[in-house]
Write a protein that holds these residues in place. Structure first.
Motif, PDB file in Angstrom:
ATOM      1  N   MET A 111       0.974  -0.784   0.021  1.00  0.00           N
ATOM      2  CA  MET A 111      -0.729   0.120  -0.243  1.00  0.00           C
ATOM      3  C   MET A 111       0.705   0.967   0.396  1.00  0.00           C
ATOM      4  O   MET A 111       0.587   2.467  -0.299  1.00  0.00           O
ATOM      5  CB  MET A 111      -1.095   0.082   1.244  1.00  0.00           C
ATOM      6  N   THR A 112       1.935   0.850   0.312  1.00  0.00           N
ATOM      7  CA  THR A 112       2.991   2.125   0.747  1.00  0.00           C
ATOM      8  C   THR A 112       3.567   2.524  -1.222  1.00  0.00           C
ATOM      9  O   THR A 112       3.985   4.026  -1.578  1.00  0.00           O
ATOM     10  CB  THR A 112       4.758   2.389   1.209  1.00  0.00           C
ATOM     11  N   VAL A 113       3.684   1.577  -1.725  1.00  0.00           N
ATOM     12  CA  VAL A 113       3.909   1.528  -2.796  1.00  0.00           C
ATOM     13  C   VAL A 113       2.927   2.482  -3.439  1.00  0.00           C
ATOM     14  O   VAL A 113       3.228   3.295  -4.492  1.00  0.00           O
ATOM     15  CB  VAL A 113       4.768   0.293  -3.515  1.00  0.00           C
ATOM     16  N   ALA A 114       1.683   1.845  -4.385  1.00  0.00           N
ATOM     17  CA  ALA A 114       0.453   2.306  -4.327  1.00  0.00           C
ATOM     18  C   ALA A 114       0.092   3.660  -4.013  1.00  0.00           C
ATOM     19  O   ALA A 114       0.033   4.484  -4.720  1.00  0.00           O
ATOM     20  CB  ALA A 114      -1.034   1.404  -4.056  1.00  0.00           C
ATOM     21  N   LEU A 115       0.508   4.495  -2.725  1.00  0.00           N
ATOM     22  CA  LEU A 115      -0.030   5.652  -2.335  1.00  0.00           C
ATOM     23  C   LEU A 115       0.917   6.479  -2.939  1.00  0.00           C
ATOM     24  O   LEU A 115       0.839   7.358  -3.818  1.00  0.00           O
ATOM     25  CB  LEU A 115      -0.058   5.754  -0.754  1.00  0.00           C
ATOM     26  N   LEU A 116       2.326   5.847  -2.968  1.00  0.00           N
ATOM     27  CA  LEU A 116       3.667   6.920  -3.809  1.00  0.00           C
ATOM     28  C   LEU A 116       3.209   7.495  -4.975  1.00  0.00           C
ATOM     29  O   LEU A 116       2.919   8.188  -5.770  1.00  0.00           O
ATOM     30  CB  LEU A 116       4.469   6.380  -3.089  1.00  0.00           C
ATOM     31  N   ALA A 117       2.131   6.323  -5.877  1.00  0.00           N
ATOM     32  CA  ALA A 117       2.003   6.036  -7.159  1.00  0.00           C
ATOM     33  C   ALA A 117       0.788   6.406  -6.916  1.00  0.00           C
ATOM     34  O   ALA A 117       0.564   7.760  -7.956  1.00  0.00           O
ATOM     35  CB  ALA A 117       1.670   4.617  -8.032  1.00  0.00           C
ATOM     36  N   LEU A 118       0.150   6.375  -5.909  1.00  0.00           N
ATOM     37  CA  LEU A 118      -0.603   7.711  -6.228  1.00  0.00           C
ATOM     38  C   LEU A 118      -0.494   9.449  -6.383  1.00  0.00           C
ATOM     39  O   LEU A 118      -1.049  10.212  -6.925  1.00  0.00           O
ATOM     40  CB  LEU A 118      -2.193   7.497  -5.211  1.00  0.00           C
ATOM     41  N   ALA A 119       0.258   9.374  -5.818  1.00  0.00           N
ATOM     42  CA  ALA A 119       0.687  11.097  -5.271  1.00  0.00           C
ATOM     43  C   ALA A 119       1.432  11.373  -6.178  1.00  0.00           C
ATOM     44  O   ALA A 119       2.190  12.384  -6.130  1.00  0.00           O
ATOM     45  CB  ALA A 119       1.625  11.392  -3.337  1.00  0.00           C
ATOM     46  N   ALA A 120       2.309  10.618  -7.019  1.00  0.00           N
ATOM     47  CA  ALA A 120       2.655  10.975  -8.475  1.00  0.00           C
ATOM     48  C   ALA A 120       4.282  11.452  -7.929  1.00  0.00           C
ATOM     49  O   ALA A 120       4.514  11.961  -8.346  1.00  0.00           O
ATOM     50  CB  ALA A 120       1.904  11.837  -8.909  1.00  0.00           C
TER      51      ALA A 120
END
Length: 664
Positions: free
Chosen positions: A377-386
């Motif tokens: 989820m940390t990876v996905a949130l970093l992707a979401l935050a661009a």
């Protein structure tokens, strides 16, 4: 096999799996999971083969006339270009992950067979939309997805929230589908065909008689299906369904269909500058409003729902500035990390042992409890935050770069106003997106809420899928160098100006949120148990707040008290209450539409009961009274009949005499 044959099998296999699952799920339980997973996995493999054969070159076209319909024929047609090939692979990947994940998430659910069959049917319908070369066949998949979402969102039909959410999702999307259908018919009449290739050729020749009207009618359906303002209100409530369904709807089906439809028919919308400006305004309001709402939500799934609405706003913004390559690039990137976010949230909820503990304010010590969900989820949130180099950075910067290109007047046939609207809204949303992503991460994994019971290690089927989806969430952006061949040759590399602005604003949003969280955490730590905390409220001053960790009926025990260290309240200030309620759009719609319709229904019921029924009852009363009078005369007594006959004879005789006398 030919490419056409393989393409036909891609949507057909999940459909056959759904049919077999519905027929055999109850009688042969051992076949349920293989029928759910294997057809979808096979469809994914075939979609990948089709994409490899298509290779970003000229589109694969095939058609056969379905049935004679008069002047506008309907064809069973395929039209597979680079967009369609890649989106089909995305649908296959996400659907396969959802089916595998669901075998663990819903392993004890008695309605799993019907659930798995509906997920397969949902997948088949989306693949039909992606590959279809005829608008009427596309409409079939479009509507099948609608009915599948109704049943899947209402899977937990025992709860009133699920029943209301499924009905709301169905009605709101149908509200957009009515003008959408009218727009399709108008487009087909102008083009003389439902074939997408014919429609695009007609647009290129300037053959559309009513481009603005058609585009606006179609946008209504897109706003409903892709949850764009003002028809977005159904999507946050749809979180009442199972979490894997949310991942499927948000990442690869349903809401992606509207964006994909506009991308496929972008020349139709580009034929009207007014339609592009409307699309840009819709995207801007959606991006900014949903980001603010996400920053105020407590339920982790509702945060992700508003996040999806905002990211779809980025996609429609890219389409508004005429760059469908950037829109579909972000669609693919978003599909990977948003599916990961929802499935990781499902692991968090599953660890708590109930679907009701999705409130981030009640989460505690989850970093150690669910390490797989934490890291992925940390990876996905970093992707979401661009944040570079994660995939969301490249796809979001492609959208911002396209907006800058249009704003500076370098995009032909795209109004500069549309470019500026999308660019400004996109940059503001970049800051807000990083803020709510950081807030979610801090509250979910470092919160001070309830210590949920430990339900043991999560099923491998659930955790393995998270790592599979983490790969494209992290590395999909590195394919930016080869993707232009699939996207009409458009350059998708990040631009320097928007990259610096977007990344800088994202870092500012994340750091400010972290600082606000540290401040509220320190403030909450100084409050003794059972005391009253002070927190900033609407007027910016310190006022008395609710008691923290008291034994109240709302929480029952200290362990279930919410975490007071919520940076969202501090950041939004007086706007928090309104943002948490979705800016009261549901209340506005209830006042403008629901209550007048209900009042009209009550009036019709009153008129039917008191007016129409009165006339009906009156029409029946007269014959009934006459019959009662006649019945009283039929006594069965012969003497009475003779007396009446004699009396009648006398009356007639007297009357005859009177008439004769008067005549004389």
């Amino acid at each position: 096999m030919t490419t056409t044959t393989l393409a036909v099998l891609v949507p057909l296999l999940p459909f056959l799996g759904a049919a077999a699952g519905l027929l055999l799920g109850r009688t042969v339980p051992g076949l349920v999971r293989p029928l759910a997973v294997l057809p979808t996995l096979t469809s994914l493999v075939l979609a990948a083969v089709v994409a490899a054969r298509q290779g970003g070159d000229s589109a694969v076209d095939a058609a056969t006339q379905l049935t004679p319909t008069g002047s506008v024929p309907i064809d069973l047609a395929l039209h597979i270009d680079g967009f369609a090939a890649l989106v089909a692979v995305l649908v296959g990947v996400v659907a396969s992950c959802v089916q595998i994940y669901s075998t663990g998430y819903l392993r004890d659910d008695p309605r799993y067979p019907s659930y798995a069959a509906l997920v397969s049917l949902f997948t088949s319908a989306m693949l039909l939309v992606v590959y279809s070369g005829d608008l009427m066949v596309l409409l079939v998949g479009w509507e099948v997805m609608g009915i599948c979402s109704y049943f899947l969102v209402g899977h937990y039909w025992e709860t009133p929230e699920a029943r209301a959410a499924s009905l709301k999702a169905f009605l709101v999307t149908k509200l957009g589908d009515v003008p959408f259908l009218i727009g399709l018919f108008a487009l087909a009449v102008d083009a003389g065909s439902f074939r997408i290739t014919t429609v695009l050729a007609t647009v290129a020749d300037g053959g559309l008689d009513h481009p603005t009207l058609i585009a606006l009618l179609l946008l209504a359906g897109v706003a409903g299906k892709s949850a764009q303002f003002p028809l977005h209100t159904w999507l946050p409530d749809a979180m009442a369904g199972p979490t894997p369904v949310s991942a499927l709807i948000h990442a690869a089906t349903m809401v992606a269909a509207g964006v994909y439809f506009v991308a496929r028919l972008l020349p139709v919308f580009a034929a009207s500058s007014a339609a592009l400006v409307v699309l840009a305004v819709m995207a801007a309001v959606t991006m900014a409003g949903s980001a603010l709402a996400a920053l105020a939500q407590d339920d982790i799934k509702r945060v992700l729902a508003y996040s999806t609405i905002g990211q779809l706003g980025y996609m429609t913004g890219a389409l508004a500035v005429g760059d469908r390559g950037a829109a579909v690039f972000h669609l693919l990137s978003h599909g990977a990390f948003k599916a990961l976010l929802f499935l990781a949230a499902g692991v968090v909820i599953h660890a708590a042992g109930t679907n009701s503990l999705a409130a981030m304010s009640r989460m505690r010590n989850l970093r150690a409890r669910v390490p797989d969900a934490y890291w992925t989820m940390t990876v996905a949130l970093l992707a979401l935050a661009a944040i570079p180099p994660f995939s969301g950075f490249f796809s979001k910067e492609a959208v911002l770069g396209a907006a800058e290109h249009a704003a500076t007047g370098h995009a032909a046939s795209v109004p500069g106003a549309a470019g500026w609207i999308v660019l400004v809204a996109g940059l503001v949303s970049a800051l807000l997106t990083a803020a709510y992503a950081a807030r979610l991460w801090l509250l979910a994994f470092y919160g001070r809420g309830a210590e949920a019971p430990d339900h043991g290690k999560q099923p491998v089927a659930m955790t393995a899928v998270l790592w599979v989806l983490a790969v494209p969430s992290l590395a999909f952006g590195v394919t930016v160098g080869v993707l232009p061949d699939w996207f009409d040759g458009h350059e998708l590399a990040p631009k320097l100006t928007t990259s610096v602005l977007g990344t800088g604003l994202a870092l500012v949003g994340a750091l400010v949120t972290y600082g606000a969280w540290r401040h509220t955490t320190a403030l909450a730590a100084r409050v003794p148990i059972g005391a009253v905390a002070a927190r900033p409220e609407a007027d910016g001053g310190e006022v008395e707040a609710e008691a923290i960790a008291t034994h109240t009926p709302a929480y029952g025990d200290i362990a279930s008290a919410p975490d007071p260290a919520d940076p969202g309240r501090l950041l939004l200030g007086p706007l928090h209450r309104h943002a948490a309620a979705g800016f009261h759009l549901d209340a506005v719609y209830a006042a403008l539409f629901v209550r007048p319709v209900q009042a009209g229904a009550r009036l019709v019921r009153f008129l039917d009961r008191e007016v129409v029924d009165t006339y009906v009852r009156g029409a029946g009363a007269a014959p009934r009274l006459l019959g009662a009078a006649v019945r009283r005369a039929q006594t069965g007594n012969v003497q009475t009949y003779l007396s009446a006959l004699l009396a009648g004879t006398v009356v007639l005789a007297v009357a005859a005499v009177l008439v004769a006398t008067a005549g004389a």
